[in-house]
Design an enzyme around this catalytic site. Structure first.
Site, PDB file in Angstrom:
ATOM      1  N   ASP A 290       9.433   0.893  11.888  1.00  0.00           N
ATOM      2  CA  ASP A 290       8.247   0.162  12.355  1.00  0.00           C
ATOM      3  C   ASP A 290       7.958   0.404  13.841  1.00  0.00           C
ATOM      4  OD1 ASP A 290       7.494  -0.928   9.930  1.00  0.00           O
ATOM      5  OD2 ASP A 290       8.693  -2.739  10.191  1.00  0.00           O
TER       6      ASP A 290
ATOM      7  N   ARG B  37       0.830  -1.205   0.000  1.00  0.00           N
ATOM      8  CA  ARG B  37       0.000   0.000   0.000  1.00  0.00           C
ATOM      9  C   ARG B  37       0.872   1.266   0.000  1.00  0.00           C
ATOM     10  NH1 ARG B  37      -5.861  -1.227   2.270  1.00  0.00           N
ATOM     11  NH2 ARG B  37      -5.744  -3.480   2.202  1.00  0.00           N
ATOM     12  N   SER B  38       2.191   1.074   0.075  1.00  0.00           N
ATOM     13  CA  SER B  38       3.067   2.245   0.160  1.00  0.00           C
ATOM     14  C   SER B  38       2.939   3.181  -1.049  1.00  0.00           C
ATOM     15  CB  SER B  38       4.519   1.806   0.340  1.00  0.00           C
ATOM     16  OG  SER B  38       4.666   1.174   1.583  1.00  0.00           O
TER      17      SER B  38
ATOM     18  N   LYS C 274      13.765  -7.393   4.100  1.00  0.00           N
ATOM     19  CA  LYS C 274      14.074  -6.561   5.269  1.00  0.00           C
ATOM     20  C   LYS C 274      15.318  -7.015   6.043  1.00  0.00           C
ATOM     21  CE  LYS C 274       9.688  -4.551   6.545  1.00  0.00           C
ATOM     22  NZ  LYS C 274       8.734  -4.494   7.652  1.00  0.00           N
TER      23      LYS C 274
ATOM     24  N   GLY D 168       7.040 -13.023  15.112  1.00  0.00           N
ATOM     25  CA  GLY D 168       7.624 -12.807  13.784  1.00  0.00           C
ATOM     26  C   GLY D 168       8.291 -11.438  13.699  1.00  0.00           C
ATOM     27  N   GLY D 169       8.493 -10.977  12.473  1.00  0.00           N
ATOM     28  CA  GLY D 169       9.190  -9.710  12.241  1.00  0.00           C
ATOM     29  C   GLY D 169       8.476  -8.523  12.875  1.00  0.00           C
ATOM     30  N   ALA D 170       7.164  -8.491  12.784  1.00  0.00           N
ATOM     31  CA  ALA D 170       6.417  -7.360  13.340  1.00  0.00           C
ATOM     32  C   ALA D 170       6.553  -7.334  14.859  1.00  0.00           C
ATOM     33  CB  ALA D 170       4.954  -7.457  12.942  1.00  0.00           C
TER      34      ALA D 170
HETATM   35  P1  ATR Z   1       5.801 -11.397  10.284  1.00  0.00           P
HETATM   36  O1  ATR Z   1       7.268 -11.410  10.092  1.00  0.00           O
HETATM   37  O2  ATR Z   1       5.055 -10.568   9.283  1.00  0.00           O
HETATM   38  O3  ATR Z   1       5.392 -11.056  11.693  1.00  0.00           O
HETATM   39  P2  ATR Z   1       5.778 -14.306  10.417  1.00  0.00           P
HETATM   40  O4  ATR Z   1       7.207 -14.313  10.728  1.00  0.00           O
HETATM   41  O5  ATR Z   1       5.312 -15.275   9.427  1.00  0.00           O
HETATM   42  O6  ATR Z   1       5.274 -12.877   9.934  1.00  0.00           O
HETATM   43  O7  ATR Z   1       4.946 -14.473  11.783  1.00  0.00           O
HETATM   44  C1  ATR Z   1       3.628 -14.793  11.793  1.00  0.00           C
HETATM   45  C2  ATR Z   1       3.183 -14.971  13.255  1.00  0.00           C
HETATM   46  O8  ATR Z   1       1.849 -15.466  13.244  1.00  0.00           O
HETATM   47  C3  ATR Z   1       4.022 -15.994  13.997  1.00  0.00           C
HETATM   48  O9  ATR Z   1       4.135 -15.593  15.344  1.00  0.00           O
HETATM   49  C4  ATR Z   1       3.182 -17.273  13.870  1.00  0.00           C
HETATM   50  O10 ATR Z   1       3.396 -18.210  14.884  1.00  0.00           O
HETATM   51  P3  ATR Z   1       4.557 -19.350  14.721  1.00  0.00           P
HETATM   52  O11 ATR Z   1       5.841 -18.683  15.085  1.00  0.00           O
HETATM   53  O12 ATR Z   1       4.166 -20.404  15.685  1.00  0.00           O
HETATM   54  O13 ATR Z   1       4.496 -19.797  13.294  1.00  0.00           O
HETATM   55  C5  ATR Z   1       1.790 -16.670  13.993  1.00  0.00           C
HETATM   56  N1  ATR Z   1       0.764 -17.572  13.434  1.00  0.00           N
HETATM   57  C6  ATR Z   1       0.513 -17.817  12.141  1.00  0.00           C
HETATM   58  N2  ATR Z   1      -0.518 -18.691  12.016  1.00  0.00           N
HETATM   59  C7  ATR Z   1      -0.906 -19.022  13.285  1.00  0.00           C
HETATM   60  C8  ATR Z   1      -1.923 -19.900  13.838  1.00  0.00           C
HETATM   61  N3  ATR Z   1      -2.750 -20.603  13.054  1.00  0.00           N
HETATM   62  N4  ATR Z   1      -2.028 -19.962  15.187  1.00  0.00           N
HETATM   63  C9  ATR Z   1      -1.201 -19.264  15.999  1.00  0.00           C
HETATM   64  N5  ATR Z   1      -0.232 -18.420  15.531  1.00  0.00           N
HETATM   65  C10 ATR Z   1      -0.082 -18.306  14.203  1.00  0.00           C
END
Ligand code: ATR
Length: 284
Positions: free
Chosen positions: A112, A25-26, A75, A140-142
């Site tokens: 961020d 969306r940037s 990133k 995750g990253g966020a």
């Molecule tokens: P980002 O870097 O954008 O934060 P990511 O690294 O893919 O994305 O992280 C996604 C987050 O959503 C992770 O914390 C993931 O948990 P896992 O580390 O156990 O994979 C969480 N997540 C995704 N699907 C999930 C689900 N069905 N139930 C619980 N947590 C989930």
């Protein structure tokens, strides 16, 4: 960060690199600001494969770019390529904004954490970091950027809860913060005394399962926020709003994280307004 010499450069160019980058969306966000402030500039969408990142970044100065945003999956990889990393980028372990200096050097930062905390302060003025522990769902990253922001804001305790517990432990260790890690099954119980609940997982996003969490123990004054912004009101935010908790949607973080980049490239501190929100939402 050094801004571009607008007089000497004429048209100012910036953009976003990702793979894929169609969903970003940037371009609509920066495009709105360029138009609003009447700036002679462009903001391009550049698809770059992971193996092409170094060459793409190295050619920015030659192509006359003032800088760039990076999105998934670049990133982390960019950290090894740029010339200078800000303390924020180093701590978060990722780069989302690059400034090209007049000498052609690449200075990288991560906005961020700034975007998250600025949005929270403006959208939930009653939120006080000292109110109680912050519960961060996801690792995750966020989550990395958000934990850094919360640590700097002075929350008394950060509790990271992730489906894969080891990832939460790794995150806390990596960031060097004294976070508590709890199992995913304890997420409802941990809400007792919390001052803030943040969902950084992808649960609740359009096409994904909703985040299942019983808010029963959450104090009524605790703020609830979600990084998911499609839909704008996730099932989590809807449930929190019905209980009377202050809620903050995820679009604001996206809008505020873009401010420092725009200012550095185009020389104008842009404002986050309702019109900008509407524009970015309509762009889908
Ligand atoms: P980002 O870097 O954008 O934060 P990511 O690294 O893919 O994305 O992280 C996604 C987050 O959503 C992770 O914390 C993931 O948990 P896992 O580390 O156990 O994979 C969480 N997540 C995704 N699907 C999930 C689900 N069905 N139930 C619980 N947590 C989930």
């Amino acid at each position: 960060m050094t801004g571009p010499d607008r007089g000497a450069r004429g048209l100012i160019k910036a953009g976003v690199m990702g793979w894929p980058v169609d969903h970003s969306r940037s371009p609509s966000l920066h495009g709105f600001w360029l138009k609003t402030y009447g700036i002679d500039g462009t903001y391009d969408r550049l698809p770059v494969r992971p193996e092409g990142l170094a060459a793409a970044l190295r050619s920015l100065a030659e192509q006359g770019y003032a800088g760039f945003n990076l999105t998934v999956p670049h990133k982390e990889a960019a950290m090894m390529i740029v010339d200078e990393l800000s303390p924020e980028a180093r701590r978060i372990g990722a780069v989302n904004t690059i400034f090209v200096t007049p000498e052609g050097r690449l200075k990288a930062t991560n906005t961020d954490a700034y975007g998250f905390i600025t949005n929270l302060k403006i959208s939930a003025p009653r939120f006080k970091p000292k109110l109680g522990p912050a519960i961060v769902l996801g690792a995750g990253g966020a989550a990395r950027a958000i934990c850094v922001a919360l640590e700097d804001a002075g929350v008394p305790e950060i509790c990271i809860i992730n489906r894969t517990k080891e990832r939460a432990e790794l995150l806390a260790r990596d960031l060097g913060i004294s976070a508590v890690v709890a199992p995913w099954t304890d997420r409802a119980l941990r809400l007792k005394d919390a001052g803030l609940l943040v969902n950084t997982t992808s649960l609740g996003m359009k096409g994904q399962a909703p985040l299942e969490i019983d808010l029963h123990h959450l104090p009524p004054e605790a703020t609830v926020t979600d990084i998911v912004y499609a839909p704008l009101e996730t099932p989590l935010l809807a449930a929190a709003r019905v209980r009377g908790n202050p809620v903050v949607d995820g679009l604001g973080m996206l809008l505020y994280q873009a401010q420092p980049g725009f200012e550095g490239w185009f020389g104008k501190r842009p404002e986050v307004t309702p019109a900008l929100r509407d524009h970015v939402l309509a762009a889908g």
